[in-house]
Design a protein around this motif. Structure first.
Motif, PDB file in Angstrom:
ATOM      1  N   LYS A 260      11.757  20.184 -29.866  1.00  9.37           N
ATOM      2  CA  LYS A 260      11.156  18.940 -29.379  1.00  9.37           C
ATOM      3  C   LYS A 260      10.986  17.932 -30.516  1.00  9.37           C
ATOM      4  CE  LYS A 260       8.720  20.823 -25.419  1.00  9.37           C
ATOM      5  NZ  LYS A 260       7.444  20.951 -24.748  1.00  9.37           N
ATOM      6  N   ASP A 261      11.962  17.944 -31.438  1.00  7.99           N
ATOM      7  CA  ASP A 261      11.996  16.979 -32.529  1.00  7.99           C
ATOM      8  C   ASP A 261      12.904  15.844 -32.075  1.00  7.99           C
ATOM      9  OD1 ASP A 261      12.354  15.491 -34.832  1.00  7.99           O
ATOM     10  OD2 ASP A 261      12.616  17.243 -36.141  1.00  7.99           O
ATOM     11  N   HIS A 262      12.318  14.920 -31.349  1.00 11.25           N
ATOM     12  CA  HIS A 262      13.074  13.847 -30.713  1.00 11.25           C
ATOM     13  C   HIS A 262      13.809  12.970 -31.721  1.00 11.25           C
ATOM     14  CE1 HIS A 262      10.164  15.075 -27.618  1.00 11.25           C
ATOM     15  NE2 HIS A 262      11.165  14.818 -26.796  1.00 11.25           N
ATOM     16  N   LYS A 263      13.182  12.704 -32.866  1.00 10.86           N
ATOM     17  CA  LYS A 263      13.824  11.862 -33.885  1.00 10.86           C
ATOM     18  C   LYS A 263      15.077  12.528 -34.443  1.00 10.86           C
ATOM     19  CE  LYS A 263       9.753   9.305 -35.194  1.00 10.86           C
ATOM     20  NZ  LYS A 263       8.706   9.053 -36.173  1.00 10.86           N
ATOM     21  N   HIS A 264      14.996  13.828 -34.658  1.00  9.64           N
ATOM     22  CA  HIS A 264      16.143  14.583 -35.170  1.00  9.64           C
ATOM     23  C   HIS A 264      17.286  14.561 -34.150  1.00  9.64           C
ATOM     24  CE1 HIS A 264      17.946  17.633 -37.809  1.00  9.64           C
ATOM     25  NE2 HIS A 264      18.378  18.212 -36.703  1.00  9.64           N
ATOM     26  N   ALA A 265      16.955  14.843 -32.907  1.00  9.07           N
ATOM     27  CA  ALA A 265      17.970  14.833 -31.847  1.00  9.07           C
ATOM     28  C   ALA A 265      18.585  13.440 -31.713  1.00  9.07           C
ATOM     29  CB  ALA A 265      17.369  15.290 -30.519  1.00  9.07           C
ATOM     30  N   TYR A 266      17.747  12.417 -31.779  1.00  9.65           N
ATOM     31  CA  TYR A 266      18.242  11.040 -31.662  1.00  9.65           C
ATOM     32  C   TYR A 266      19.224  10.711 -32.789  1.00  9.65           C
ATOM     33  CZ  TYR A 266      18.615   6.019 -31.754  1.00  9.65           C
ATOM     34  OH  TYR A 266      19.124   4.745 -31.776  1.00  9.65           O
ATOM     35  N   ALA A 267      18.862  11.074 -34.019  1.00 10.23           N
ATOM     36  CA  ALA A 267      19.698  10.726 -35.175  1.00 10.23           C
ATOM     37  C   ALA A 267      21.114  11.274 -35.005  1.00 10.23           C
ATOM     38  CB  ALA A 267      19.066  11.259 -36.460  1.00 10.23           C
ATOM     39  N   TYR A 268      21.226  12.507 -34.567  1.00 12.04           N
ATOM     40  CA  TYR A 268      22.552  13.110 -34.423  1.00 12.04           C
ATOM     41  C   TYR A 268      23.270  12.641 -33.160  1.00 12.04           C
ATOM     42  CZ  TYR A 268      21.932  15.824 -38.588  1.00 12.04           C
ATOM     43  OH  TYR A 268      21.765  16.182 -39.904  1.00 12.04           O
ATOM     44  N   ALA A 269      22.528  12.388 -32.099  1.00 11.81           N
ATOM     45  CA  ALA A 269      23.148  11.836 -30.885  1.00 11.81           C
ATOM     46  C   ALA A 269      23.719  10.453 -31.199  1.00 11.81           C
ATOM     47  CB  ALA A 269      22.131  11.761 -29.748  1.00 11.81           C
ATOM     48  N   HIS A 270      22.944   9.670 -31.925  1.00 12.78           N
ATOM     49  CA  HIS A 270      23.379   8.328 -32.299  1.00 12.78           C
ATOM     50  C   HIS A 270      24.607   8.390 -33.216  1.00 12.78           C
ATOM     51  CE1 HIS A 270      22.810   4.040 -32.759  1.00 12.78           C
ATOM     52  NE2 HIS A 270      22.946   4.174 -34.059  1.00 12.78           N
ATOM     53  N   LYS A 271      24.642   9.391 -34.088  1.00 10.79           N
ATOM     54  CA  LYS A 271      25.753   9.544 -35.025  1.00 10.79           C
ATOM     55  C   LYS A 271      27.073   9.844 -34.310  1.00 10.79           C
ATOM     56  CE  LYS A 271      27.392  12.421 -38.815  1.00 10.79           C
ATOM     57  NZ  LYS A 271      27.225  13.690 -39.510  1.00 10.79           N
ATOM     58  N   ILE A 272      27.034  10.712 -33.292  1.00 10.83           N
ATOM     59  CA  ILE A 272      28.293  11.108 -32.646  1.00 10.83           C
ATOM     60  C   ILE A 272      28.723  10.168 -31.530  1.00 10.83           C
ATOM     61  CG2 ILE A 272      27.952  13.535 -33.232  1.00 10.83           C
ATOM     62  CD1 ILE A 272      27.468  14.060 -30.231  1.00 10.83           C
ATOM     63  N   LYS A 273      27.831   9.309 -31.099  1.00  5.34           N
ATOM     64  CA  LYS A 273      28.141   8.408 -29.979  1.00  5.34           C
ATOM     65  C   LYS A 273      29.433   7.625 -30.183  1.00  5.34           C
ATOM     66  CE  LYS A 273      25.394   4.974 -29.471  1.00  5.34           C
ATOM     67  NZ  LYS A 273      24.237   4.113 -29.195  1.00  5.34           N
ATOM     68  N   PRO A 274      29.638   6.934 -31.307  1.00  8.23           N
ATOM     69  CA  PRO A 274      30.890   6.174 -31.455  1.00  8.23           C
ATOM     70  C   PRO A 274      32.132   7.068 -31.509  1.00  8.23           C
ATOM     71  CG  PRO A 274      29.497   5.912 -33.407  1.00  8.23           C
ATOM     72  CD  PRO A 274      28.735   6.728 -32.423  1.00  8.23           C
ATOM     73  N   THR A 275      31.978   8.268 -32.027  1.00  9.38           N
ATOM     74  CA  THR A 275      33.108   9.187 -32.117  1.00  9.38           C
ATOM     75  C   THR A 275      33.543   9.642 -30.726  1.00  9.38           C
ATOM     76  OG1 THR A 275      32.209   9.920 -34.229  1.00  9.38           O
ATOM     77  CG2 THR A 275      33.953  11.257 -33.267  1.00  9.38           C
TER      78      THR A 275
END
Length: 114
Positions: A46-61
């Motif tokens: 439930k570390d939302h910031k951690h999940a967000y950072a990586y979700a945001h990173k792979i989105k353009p890929t």
């Protein structure tokens, strides 16, 4: 014919440079699965910031490699992190993204002899 990915944007971006395309494919195959593991860990803890950072990173890929449904679903993961939702709300969506990426990675490895 690729079933789980579409490299049209990669070829357009590279002016049909096969070396550049191979670099992008290799980057996808090696990094995105690792980033997904990080998202999973963030969801689990439930570390939302951690999940967000990586979700945001792979989105353009995901978008670049033509994984349209996975791209839409990673947007849902990002939205979930912003509202700090419950794990059960996002587990199936994440599972879907993970399976689509796994299918694309498997096919890319075969198609590019990686």
């Amino acid at each position: 014919m690729a079933l789980h990915y579409n490299l049209a944007k990669v070829y357009a971006l590279s002016d049909n440079d096969p070396e550049f395309v191979l670099q992008i494919v290799t980057l996808f195959v090696t990094e995105v699965p690792e980033d997904l593991a990080e998202i999973k860990e963030g969801i689990k803890k439930k570390d939302h910031k951690h999940a967000y950072a990586y979700a945001h990173k792979i989105k353009p890929t995901l978008d670049l490699l033509g994984l349209k449904v996975a791209f839409e679903e990673i947007l849902q993961v990002e939205a979930w992190t912003k509202v700090e939702g419950e794990k059960k709300e996002i587990k199936e969506t994440f599972k879907s993204v993970k399976h689509q990426v796994e299918d694309a990675v498997k096919e890319l490895k075969k198609d590019f002899d990686l």
